[in-house]
Motif scaffolding. Structure first.
Motif, PDB file in Angstrom:
ATOM      1  N   PRO A 118      18.285  63.736  33.404  1.00 45.81           N
ATOM      2  CA  PRO A 118      18.214  62.341  33.864  1.00 45.81           C
ATOM      3  C   PRO A 118      16.738  61.525  34.308  1.00 45.81           C
ATOM      4  O   PRO A 118      15.867  60.532  33.647  1.00 45.81           O
ATOM      5  CB  PRO A 118      19.120  61.303  34.864  1.00 45.81           C
ATOM      6  CG  PRO A 118      20.126  62.851  34.979  1.00 45.81           C
ATOM      7  CD  PRO A 118      19.161  64.575  34.627  1.00 45.81           C
ATOM      8  N   ASN A 121      14.160  61.971  31.530  1.00 47.75           N
ATOM      9  CA  ASN A 121      14.968  61.754  29.949  1.00 47.75           C
ATOM     10  C   ASN A 121      14.038  60.203  29.782  1.00 47.75           C
ATOM     11  O   ASN A 121      14.000  59.978  30.600  1.00 47.75           O
ATOM     12  CB  ASN A 121      16.377  61.526  30.019  1.00 47.75           C
ATOM     13  CG  ASN A 121      17.019  61.182  28.909  1.00 47.75           C
ATOM     14  OD1 ASN A 121      16.616  60.052  28.372  1.00 47.75           O
ATOM     15  ND2 ASN A 121      17.762  62.060  28.317  1.00 47.75           N
ATOM     16  N   MET A 124      15.755  57.078  30.193  1.00 42.72           N
ATOM     17  CA  MET A 124      16.077  56.198  31.192  1.00 42.72           C
ATOM     18  C   MET A 124      14.238  56.499  32.326  1.00 42.72           C
ATOM     19  O   MET A 124      14.129  55.425  32.978  1.00 42.72           O
ATOM     20  CB  MET A 124      17.372  57.299  32.036  1.00 42.72           C
ATOM     21  CG  MET A 124      18.477  57.234  31.314  1.00 42.72           C
ATOM     22  SD  MET A 124      20.070  58.707  32.373  1.00 42.72           S
ATOM     23  CE  MET A 124      20.000  59.404  31.169  1.00 42.72           C
TER      24      MET A 124
END
Lengths: 400, 364
Positions: A118, A121, A124
């Protein structure tokens, strides 16, 4: 050579055009059948790299991330030592450049989405820049990377402020081209943040202010956070050194702005980079899309450190061909792309930073003026006053 | 830890570390320091069974951000499998309910195609760090173990579906008065054979003790009966009136649901497994957010969604801009650019370049 040593793949010569077909246009000098073969070669490169993604790419981006955080913490800490102020600014500038380019730009392209982390990513990640990542991804990943250099569609052609192409109609406003470019350079992150508001389309009556309300809120939220951190909290934490820290943080942002502007302007604006019309890119094949990316971009030559600090955007051509491949792979595919270009007789625009920058600067000044300088208000008057002079058109030809 | 965690989670620190957040800095110093995210260090890995698909119990020490769990809940575990790809799967917690920051255990069977389960059973070593979510799920014990009641509780489990029930029974015995569950508990478990029996020693101890828990183990290889309503009625005559938790393979779940005939006393928990199907334009595509289901035409998911009247977000329509990324919850998709097929559950895909292969569910 035995099969155990480095194997040189056998290169097919570029296919000759079929007897009954024509190149797409003067700007896109391949025929449909050649484009198909060209596209397949590009797809093959892409496929090979995708299949090879793994630990080395993950280690690399984590190493860059660690270095960036290290420079950031060091920069913030060094502001407590007033004599170390230049060092603090340097460290913080490096941190901001890495965060924006090799990390931010590339992570938000989805280059590391395959890792499933994450923190890396594209959906994000948020960068250390006043432009909200969500808005940047729309104008950059979608608009700019899909419609690269199509005048009238790619808003990165002049960013709605500058005239960077002969196909943009001249207007007396563009006499200020060099001044606007200088201002854009100094306030680059703010320019990037305002980019999505499409102010030029509002002025032209093509866009309503109300369409900007949500974007505006998003920008203000991000601006507040960035300003609070760089211009209030970190300066306040250094107590009596508040003004020095404030000035240092502002300088680091300025240095990042100048650096990013220069690298990015060398990506599409050096002389020889092609632009395209909406008509010639209608019903474009995948091969033609690749060709447009190649001819619409330019590289900068340099050492390894330079490539890292430019977020590998010094390999703008490879980045535009393969925007979602990790940027550290661009140097490795560049040789192949060049070799393909040679076989197909295509231009591969590259040069040292100084050369490319000079070329961009000339373009900014050249397009400040109309193709026929006589259109410039006052030129007629000056000419009348001076009587017989050197025709200004000749000056223009030299400058171009 | 109280002051430190308050400080770490403070708004000031968040503002100073904006836009990346405190955790992005802390993790570089020590992966066990966290302000928001949850991670855990592997404390030990103990084999429960051997054989083709061995089972192991993994003890985890979570970061102080772990908010604890209720018996029966699961947690998402993310590990970096070879190739640097973080892969996340759900696992039920097998230990008794935990308090914030407390150790807990996962009991995992290494499936031949389970990247994470195989990693946990075969590769995890003490000191390794894994990524966690907070505990999730409503398949939980909703009674206080400290208060004895006349309620009869029934757990029916099969294979590795034993874990949530084990967590509940362990919680009852730990928190009940003097090691007694404080209510009548029937623990009915189906396993292939004694060599596949998870928690065999502990279950034998529970069965032998005076604690209110009756343990019934059915081993297929020993000729024990499979689940049937008649067999269950012999153990628990009024089973449809008894609070029941069932967890296990699909076949067992189906038979139990049939036996309960819609009784509200039955609670079920299913483990999601990847469904791989061959072929191109077969099966159905489910757009779960909009509740639409269409026959798969083999076109990209974006085109199929649009044909169904949906208006998902999109950009380039050629797989470069990531605007259309959506979560695929079930099924197999083929990347139309690379031909690569993927059957992972809960995977982010670009719907413009993903075509379903057989049944597929996407959050659109």
């Amino acid at each position: 050579m035995s099969a155990l040593t480095t194997e040189q793949p056998v290169r097919e010569p570029a296919p000759a055009p079929q007897p009954d077909e024509q190149p797409i246009s003067a700007n896109l000098p391949l025929t449909p059948s050649q484009l198909e073969a060209f596209g397949a070669e590009m797809d093959a490169i892409r496929q090979r790299i995708i299949a090879d993604l793994g630990e080395a790419d993950a280690d690399y981006i984590r190493k860059v991330l660690k270095a960036q955080r290290g420079f950031e913490v060091a920069g913030r800490a060094l502001f407590y030592l007033p004599p170390a102020w230049p060092l603090a600014v340097a460290a913080l500038s490096i941190s901001k450049i890495l965060d924006n380019m090799e990390i931010g730009h590339n992570v938000m392209h989805g280059q590391y989405d395959w890792m499933g982390d994450p923190a890396l990513n594209s959906r994000m990640f948020e960068w250390d820049n006043v432009c909200p990542s969500e808005q940047w991804k729309y104008s950059h990943n979608y608009i700019h990377h899909t419609f690269t250099n199509i005048v009238g569609k790619d808003r990165d052609v002049g960013y709605g402020i500058l005239r960077m192409d002969a196909d943009q109609e001249w207007h007396p406003y563009y006499l200020g081209n060099p001044v606007y470019a200088l201002l854009l350079m100094l306030f680059f992150e703010w320019g990037v943040a305002m980019h999505d508001l499409e102010v030029e389309n509002i002025v032209a009556g093509k866009r309503k202010m109300s369409e900007n309300a949500a974007l505006h809120r998003g920008i203000m939220r991000k601006v507040k956070r960035q300003a609070l951190k760089d211009y209030v909290l970190f300066p306040a934490l250094t107590g009596p050194l508040f003004p020095l820290t404030l000035a240092g943080n502002a300088t680091a942002n300025l240095i990042r702005n100048i650096w990013a502007f220069n690298i990015i302007f060398c990506g599409h604006f050096p002389a020889g980079v092609a632009s395209f019309s909406v008509e010639e890119t209608e019903d474009e094949s995948r091969g033609q899309w690749y060709l447009r990316q190649l001819l619409g971009s330019a590289n900068i030559t340099g050492g390894k450190l330079f490539h890292v600090m430019s977020g590998n955007l010094s390999h703008q051509i490879e980045h535009h061909l393969f925007p979602d491949l990790p940027a550290r792979r661009y140097p490795e595919v560049a040789d192949e792309v060049r070799e393909i270009c040679e076989r197909y007789g295509l231009q591969y625009n590259t040069g040292p930073l100084g050369h490319q920058l000079f070329s961009v600067a000339k373009k900014i000044c050249r397009f400040a003026l109309p193709d026929d300088v006589a259109q410039v208000p006052g030129v007629g008057l000056v000419r009348a006053l001076l009587g017989k002079g050197k025709p200004p058109v000749a000056v223009v030809a030299e400058a171009a | 830890m109280g002051l430190t965690s308050t400080l770490l989670a403070s708004r000031t620190l968040a503002a100073l570390t904006s836009p990346h957040g405190v955790d992005r800095y802390l993790e570089l110093v020590n992966p066990m320091w966290a302000a928001r995210e949850v991670r855990a260090r592997v404390v030990s890995v103990e084999r429960e069974t051997s054989g083709e698909h061995p089972v192991a119990t993994v003890t985890l020490q979570p970061t102080s951000t772990w908010r604890g769990h209720r018996a029966g809940q699961y947690v998402q575990v993310g590990v970096e499998v070879p190739g640097a790809r973080r892969t996340t799967r759900c696992f039920t917690i097998s230990s008794a309910a935990s308090q914030p920051g407390e150790r807990f255990t996962l009991t995992v069977r290494a499936h031949s195609e389970g990247l994470v389960s195989k990693w946990l059973v075969e590769q995890a070593r003490p000191g390794f760090v894994v990524h966690l979510s907070q505990a999730q799920g409503d398949f939980t014990l909703n009674e206080s173990p400290a208060t004895p009641t006349n309620n009869h509780l029934l757990f029916i489990t099969g294979g590795s579906g034993i874990t949530p029930a084990m967590s509940m029974v362990r919680t009852l015995l730990r928190d009940g008065y003097d090691g007694h569950a404080g209510r009548k508990v029937t623990f009915l478990h189906y396993a292939r054979g004694p060599e596949d029996q998870i928690f065999a020693t502990e279950l034998a101890e529970i069965a032998a003790a005076d604690n209110g828990v009756r343990v019934v183990l059915r081993h297929e290889s020993a000729g024990d009966p499979l689940f049937s309503a008649i067999d269950l009625a012999r153990l628990v005559p009024d089973f449809r009136e008894v609070d029941t938790w069932v967890c296990g393979p699909a076949g067992l779940m189906e038979r139990v649901e049939l036996a309960y005939d819609g009784s509200p006393r039955l609670r079920t928990e299913r483990f999601k497994a990847p469904v791989v199907k061959a072929g191109n334009a077969e099966g159905d595509v489910v757009f779960s957010r909009s509740g639409q289901q269409v026959a798969n035409t083999g076109a990209s998911l974006l085109e199929q969604a649009e044909a169904a009247g949906l208006t998902p977000e999109f950009g380039c329509r050629m797989g470069i801009c990531f605007s259309c990324t959506a979560r695929k919850t079930e099924g197999t998709v083929r990347n139309v650019l690379t031909g690569e097929e993927s059957s992972l559950p809960d995977e982010d895909i670009r719907v413009c370049v993903s075509a379903p292969v057989g049944d597929c569910a996407v959050d659109l």
